[in-house]
Write an enzyme that holds these catalytic residues in place. Structure first.
Site, PDB file in Angstrom:
ATOM      1  N   SER A 108       0.839  -1.200   0.000  1.00 21.99           N
ATOM      2  CA  SER A 108       0.000   0.000   0.000  1.00 21.99           C
ATOM      3  C   SER A 108       0.870   1.246   0.000  1.00 21.99           C
ATOM      4  O   SER A 108       1.895   1.301   0.683  1.00 21.99           O
ATOM      5  CB  SER A 108      -0.896   0.005   1.242  1.00 21.99           C
ATOM      6  OG  SER A 108      -1.559   1.258   1.341  1.00 21.99           O
ATOM      7  N   TYR A 130      -3.112   5.491  -4.734  1.00 26.64           N
ATOM      8  CA  TYR A 130      -4.314   6.309  -4.939  1.00 26.64           C
ATOM      9  C   TYR A 130      -3.784   7.616  -5.524  1.00 26.64           C
ATOM     10  O   TYR A 130      -2.757   8.126  -5.057  1.00 26.64           O
ATOM     11  CB  TYR A 130      -4.973   6.651  -3.607  1.00 26.64           C
ATOM     12  CG  TYR A 130      -5.494   5.491  -2.808  1.00 26.64           C
ATOM     13  CD1 TYR A 130      -6.672   4.851  -3.182  1.00 26.64           C
ATOM     14  CD2 TYR A 130      -4.849   5.064  -1.647  1.00 26.64           C
ATOM     15  CE1 TYR A 130      -7.185   3.808  -2.424  1.00 26.64           C
ATOM     16  CE2 TYR A 130      -5.357   4.025  -0.888  1.00 26.64           C
ATOM     17  CZ  TYR A 130      -6.525   3.396  -1.274  1.00 26.64           C
ATOM     18  OH  TYR A 130      -7.023   2.375  -0.527  1.00 26.64           O
ATOM     19  N   THR A 156      -5.487   2.110  -7.652  1.00 26.87           N
ATOM     20  CA  THR A 156      -6.806   1.815  -7.069  1.00 26.87           C
ATOM     21  C   THR A 156      -7.782   2.890  -7.515  1.00 26.87           C
ATOM     22  O   THR A 156      -7.559   4.081  -7.270  1.00 26.87           O
ATOM     23  CB  THR A 156      -6.708   1.765  -5.531  1.00 26.87           C
ATOM     24  OG1 THR A 156      -5.765   0.748  -5.174  1.00 26.87           O
ATOM     25  CG2 THR A 156      -8.050   1.448  -4.898  1.00 26.87           C
ATOM     26  N   LYS A 222      -7.020  -1.490 -10.241  1.00 29.64           N
ATOM     27  CA  LYS A 222      -7.696  -2.252  -9.178  1.00 29.64           C
ATOM     28  C   LYS A 222      -9.034  -1.607  -8.830  1.00 29.64           C
ATOM     29  O   LYS A 222      -9.087  -0.414  -8.521  1.00 29.64           O
ATOM     30  CB  LYS A 222      -6.797  -2.279  -7.935  1.00 29.64           C
ATOM     31  CG  LYS A 222      -7.407  -2.937  -6.701  1.00 29.64           C
ATOM     32  CD  LYS A 222      -6.366  -3.049  -5.591  1.00 29.64           C
ATOM     33  CE  LYS A 222      -6.882  -3.759  -4.359  1.00 29.64           C
ATOM     34  NZ  LYS A 222      -7.574  -2.898  -3.411  1.00 29.64           N
ATOM     35  N   HIS A 246     -12.897  -3.788  -3.143  1.00 27.88           N
ATOM     36  CA  HIS A 246     -12.138  -3.262  -2.003  1.00 27.88           C
ATOM     37  C   HIS A 246     -12.514  -4.004  -0.712  1.00 27.88           C
ATOM     38  O   HIS A 246     -12.561  -3.420   0.374  1.00 27.88           O
ATOM     39  CB  HIS A 246     -12.417  -1.756  -1.848  1.00 27.88           C
ATOM     40  CG  HIS A 246     -11.240  -0.947  -1.391  1.00 27.88           C
ATOM     41  ND1 HIS A 246     -10.613  -0.018  -2.169  1.00 27.88           N
ATOM     42  CD2 HIS A 246     -10.569  -0.917  -0.205  1.00 27.88           C
ATOM     43  CE1 HIS A 246      -9.637   0.564  -1.495  1.00 27.88           C
ATOM     44  NE2 HIS A 246      -9.583   0.025  -0.289  1.00 27.88           N
TER      45      HIS A 246
HETATM   46  C1  LIG Z   1      -7.424  -3.353   6.671  1.00 25.16           C
HETATM   47  C2  LIG Z   1      -7.459  -3.176   5.188  1.00 25.16           C
HETATM   48  C3  LIG Z   1      -6.758  -2.125   4.604  1.00 25.16           C
HETATM   49  C4  LIG Z   1      -6.776  -1.950   3.224  1.00 25.16           C
HETATM   50  N1  LIG Z   1      -6.014  -0.959   2.664  1.00 25.16           N
HETATM   51  C5  LIG Z   1      -5.978  -0.843   1.305  1.00 25.16           C
HETATM   52  C6  LIG Z   1      -5.119   0.110   0.688  1.00 25.16           C
HETATM   53  O1  LIG Z   1      -4.353   0.816   1.359  1.00 25.16           O
HETATM   54  N2  LIG Z   1      -5.157   0.206  -0.664  1.00 25.16           N
HETATM   55  C7  LIG Z   1      -5.978  -0.578  -1.445  1.00 25.16           C
HETATM   56  O2  LIG Z   1      -5.996  -0.459  -2.672  1.00 25.16           O
HETATM   57  N3  LIG Z   1      -6.774  -1.518  -0.881  1.00 25.16           N
HETATM   58  C8  LIG Z   1      -6.784  -1.660   0.470  1.00 25.16           C
HETATM   59  N4  LIG Z   1      -7.573  -2.634   1.028  1.00 25.16           N
HETATM   60  C9  LIG Z   1      -8.366  -3.538   0.158  1.00 25.16           C
HETATM   61  C10 LIG Z   1      -7.552  -4.798  -0.192  1.00 25.16           C
HETATM   62  O3  LIG Z   1      -6.464  -4.491  -1.035  1.00 25.16           O
HETATM   63  C11 LIG Z   1      -8.420  -5.858  -0.900  1.00 25.16           C
HETATM   64  O4  LIG Z   1      -9.033  -5.274  -2.022  1.00 25.16           O
HETATM   65  C12 LIG Z   1      -9.487  -6.510  -0.024  1.00 25.16           C
HETATM   66  O5  LIG Z   1      -9.081  -6.549   1.331  1.00 25.16           O
HETATM   67  C13 LIG Z   1      -9.758  -7.940  -0.512  1.00 25.16           C
HETATM   68  O6  LIG Z   1     -10.754  -8.564   0.229  1.00 25.16           O
HETATM   69  P1  LIG Z   1     -10.464  -9.609   1.429  1.00 25.16           P
HETATM   70  O7  LIG Z   1     -10.015  -8.788   2.598  1.00 25.16           O
HETATM   71  O8  LIG Z   1     -11.816 -10.213   1.656  1.00 25.16           O
HETATM   72  O9  LIG Z   1      -9.432 -10.595   0.969  1.00 25.16           O
HETATM   73  C14 LIG Z   1      -7.558  -2.815   2.405  1.00 25.16           C
HETATM   74  C15 LIG Z   1      -8.253  -3.872   3.012  1.00 25.16           C
HETATM   75  C16 LIG Z   1      -8.199  -4.060   4.380  1.00 25.16           C
HETATM   76  C17 LIG Z   1      -8.940  -5.236   4.970  1.00 25.16           C
END
Ligand SMILES: Cc1cc2nc3c(=O)[nH]c(=O)nc-3n(C[C@H](O)[C@H](O)[C@H](O)COP(=O)(O)O)c2cc1C
Length: 352
Positions: A108, A130, A156, A222, A246
């Site tokens: 990230s 982002y 993203t 994404k 997401h």
């Molecule tokens: C705690 C947390 C923080 C996240 N932070 C980001 C991020 O900084 N950037 C991003 O593109 N997606 C972020 N995501 C989304 C994840 O990249 C991903 O799309 C998503 O968690 C997938 O689903 P899953 O948790 O059911 O495997 C985050 C997800 C979680 C759970």
């Protein structure tokens, strides 16, 4: 080897016991009423296979190539913020475990560890970004990622604003409790206070070309859920599209990624790689996604929960998934991930 799918459930239980309440809530939460977050895993479980038989499955190969680079397994770690709030070694522990497993890590842009330290672990990694309203403010962060060896940029595109999450009574927001040093250490000092640092509301296909030109890296988009958007991404030069909602943390009531994946694969699968995330927990979920045409899958919350035990926890997650996926491929009559497409009918769309 001990492979027990219930281990992840146990991890979640343990996380409830040991993680600070604000951090736990941050990791597990979905947007609004968590309808989308709650439906994600069920979407993969609804996929039904028709295995092939009379195929020699003595040797099963899990490796795939992603944007021209070989990886040992068809899953990677999705970008997530605040890994250092889950474990003090945060992204470094995640990176070491991914390097050992030969799995790709997407870091990230909010990471709390300098990109150079992550790159020095030897992990194969991509940076997630982002874009801010003033695009130029992202340039120093992107330059640091390129210098530290990121091989692609994951843009993203599902976050023009951060969706509302409801706080549980009595639990302070994570942002009020964590050390600011765990956040965005790869941006210039004072980044958040600068005019134009807010997330861009006007992202367009041209931003894909802008990121590619600024970094010289392939761009993965994404947060794509529709065929026509996937086509726009590929026409604008994206190397891959990543089907994602997401983790149910943006627009609640968005369809499950399992029901969007076939449409996107149908639209661009011959011209670009298609990845997927959201609710994938088990090797059978990995097989379901591969069967519906994904080149690879990404995991968000599972590795974050596994990070509770540092690099050892994430290494165990990779081992468990590997054993489960090899068994699933073998039982389905596949010697490689690339033989999985066509094994399954698309699941019915999320019921309205
Ligand atoms: C705690 C947390 C923080 C996240 N932070 C980001 C991020 O900084 N950037 C991003 O593109 N997606 C972020 N995501 C989304 C994840 O990249 C991903 O799309 C998503 O968690 C997938 O689903 P899953 O948790 O059911 O495997 C985050 C997800 C979680 C759970």
């Amino acid at each position: 080897m001990d492979t027990d799918a219930r281990w992840l459930d146990e991890l979640e239980q343990r996380a409830r016991e040991v993680l600070p309440a604000s951090v736990l809530e941050y990791v597990l939460q979905g947007a609004r009423e968590s309808v989308t977050a709650g439906e994600a895993t069920a979407g993969w479980r609804a996929v039904r296979f028709r295995p092939r038989v009379l195929h020699d499955v003595t040797h099963v190969e899990t490796g795939v190539s992603l944007l021209g680079q070989p990886v040992a397994v068809p899953w990677g770690v999705a970008p997530s913020t605040l890994q250092r709030a889950v474990h003090p070694e945060g992204e470094l522990a995640m990176a070491r475990a991914c390097a050992e497993a030969g799995s790709l890590m997407v870091v990230s842009s909010n990471a709390g560890t300098p990109f150079a330290e992550i790159g020095a672990t030897g992990v194969d990694w991509w940076v997630q970004a982002y874009l801010p309203a003033d695009r130029t403010l992202a340039e120093p962060m992107l330059e640091r990622a390129v210098a530290a060896g990121a091989r692609a940029v994951v843009l993203t595109v599902d976050t023009p604003v951060v969706a509302t999450k409801y706080a549980s009574p009595g639990i302070p927001a994570v942002w009020d409790t964590v050390d600011p040093a765990m956040l965005r250490v790869n941006f210039d000092a004072g980044y958040d206070e600068q005019p134009g640092a807010e997330k861009a509301l006007d992202l367009g296909p041209h931003d894909i070309g802008w990121v590619a030109a600024r970094t010289g890296l392939p761009v993965v988009v994404k947060g794509v859920l529709r065929a026509e958007d996937a086509v726009r991404c590929v026409q604008a030069g994206a190397g891959a599209v990543w089907v994602s909602n997401h983790g149910g943390r943006q627009l609640d009531r968005t369809a499950a990624t399992s029901s969007c994946l076939p449409e996107v694969v149908g639209a661009v699968g011959e011209r670009a790689e298609v990845y997927v995330d959201g609710g994938l927990r088990h090797g059978l979920d990995v097989l379901a996604a591969l069967a519906l045409g994904a080149r690879a899958v990404f995991l968000g919350r599972s590795p974050l929960l596994a990070l509770l035990d540092g690099a050892d926890g994430v290494a165990r997650l990779h081992r468990e998934l590997r054993v489960q996926t090899v068994e699933a491929l073998r039982l389905a009559g596949c010697r490689t991930a690339s033989e999985a497409p066509g094994l399954a009918a698309a699941p019915r769309p999320t019921p309205l």
